[in-house]
Enzyme design. Sequence first.
Site, PDB file in Angstrom:
ATOM      1  CE  LYS A   1      -4.139   1.832   1.907  1.00  6.07           C
ATOM      2  NZ  LYS A   1      -5.501   1.347   1.902  1.00  6.07           N
TER       3      LYS A   1
ATOM      4  NE  ARG B   1      13.157   2.232  12.659  1.00  4.15           N
ATOM      5  CZ  ARG B   1      12.457   2.928  13.560  1.00  4.15           C
ATOM      6  NH1 ARG B   1      12.802   4.180  13.857  1.00  4.15           N
ATOM      7  NH2 ARG B   1      11.397   2.401  14.132  1.00  4.15           N
TER       8      ARG B   1
ATOM      9  CD  GLU C   1      15.992   7.145  17.329  1.00  3.77           C
ATOM     10  OE1 GLU C   1      14.774   7.356  17.424  1.00  3.77           O
ATOM     11  OE2 GLU C   1      16.448   6.162  16.703  1.00  3.77           O
TER      12      GLU C   1
ATOM     13  CG  ASP D   1      13.333   6.506  20.563  1.00  6.87           C
ATOM     14  OD1 ASP D   1      13.469   5.600  21.384  1.00  6.87           O
ATOM     15  OD2 ASP D   1      12.633   6.396  19.532  1.00  6.87           O
TER      16      ASP D   1
ATOM     17  CB  ILE E   1       3.707   6.901  11.245  1.00  5.34           C
ATOM     18  CG1 ILE E   1       2.996   8.091  11.886  1.00  5.34           C
ATOM     19  CG2 ILE E   1       5.165   6.810  11.669  1.00  5.34           C
ATOM     20  CD1 ILE E   1       2.865   7.986  13.398  1.00  5.34           C
ATOM     21  CG  HIS E   2      -2.291   6.775   8.962  1.00  3.31           C
ATOM     22  ND1 HIS E   2      -3.165   7.289   8.029  1.00  3.31           N
ATOM     23  CD2 HIS E   2      -2.912   5.729   9.548  1.00  3.31           C
ATOM     24  CE1 HIS E   2      -4.289   6.570   8.053  1.00  3.31           C
ATOM     25  NE2 HIS E   2      -4.162   5.614   8.969  1.00  3.31           N
TER      26      HIS E   2
ATOM     27  CG  ASP F   1      24.715  37.559  -0.455  1.00  2.00           C
ATOM     28  OD1 ASP F   1      23.659  36.914  -0.300  1.00  2.00           O
ATOM     29  OD2 ASP F   1      25.237  38.227   0.452  1.00  2.00           O
TER      30      ASP F   1
END
Length: 293
Positions: free
Chosen positions: A22, A68, A131, A158, A224-225, A272
């Site tokens: 998904k 991960r 974290e 965390d 996360i969703h 600049d």
Amino acid sequence: MNVRARRTLLFMPGDERRKIEKGARLGPDAVIMDLEDGVALNRKDVARETVRTALQEVVFGRAERLVRINPVGSGLEEEDLDVTLAGRPDGYVVPKVESPEQLAWLDERLTAEERARGWPEGGVRLLAILESARGILHAGSIAAATPRLEALIFGAEDFAGDVGARRTPGGWEILYARSAVVVAAAAHGLQAVDTVFTDLHDVEGLRQDATLALQLGFDGKLAIHPRQIPVILDVFTPSAEEVERARRLIAAFEAHQKRGRGAFAHEGKMVDMPMIRAARRVLARAGEGSSAE
Ligand code: COA
Ligand code: MG
């Protein structure tokens, strides 16, 4: 240096094939298949296998394919790599990084794997999550640990747990660490990716939080969703007008450089280098693969 846009990176538990499929269809810049805290200890083996086969079978389109792993030193990371490398991910997201040595170890390990498999050396990318107090304290040396490293990611939950901060909606308690990640990333030419927003239903809160991250200098934010993806994309994708302005500015800059002029006036403002860098960042977020220098 070409940078790929990393405006929104969607996490999903590595043991849930349905979410991986998904997620790949939802159009995030990257999917992060998790083997760490999103997976129960007794599901690590299943997750590794699920991620490996998903890497081999799922059509991810233009989304970067990231995994991960568990923290270097956890005792789980070797097997995470052993199993998932067979699926040839684009890169690894490394949680709880606290020292450059952890990334140096990974770099060496990946180099050996690349040689053994006949892949281009240095091709597997790394993104490091900072974290913890130590991670933030060592952000500079971590950012310089290996050329494989393309982004620093800030992990607020965390971090707050590690230092004993109490999370608030405004986020003052994480401001120092959040900005430290942006500064270390910018100093070493890396992208900075902001922390997750944990309230799945508070779309307006997410929009405000993402906007703050953009203002602080982040290039993107974790999701996360599925619901969070369009909101984050909207915040981090520059408007057509912004892109056009950035293109004009860079064209004018290049013309002046040819004539040997550094600072110049453009549309009523002095221009600049900092403004040129900002314009290049806008084009990078627009996915125009400009320079991040
Ligand atoms: N990636 C892909 N698809 C996701 C998703 C994600 N992160 N989160 C939810 N979905 C899908 C669901 O599978 C569901 O699809 P379906 O109806 O076709 O099966 C749909 O989106 C709606 O999901 P919803 O019911 O609102 O959420 P949930 O209650 O099933 O799940 C979470 C809530 C938090 C468990 C889920 O969003 C999730 O797994 N997030 C990622 C967690 C993670 O990876 N954490 C580690 C890093 S912090
Ligand atoms: Mg975590």
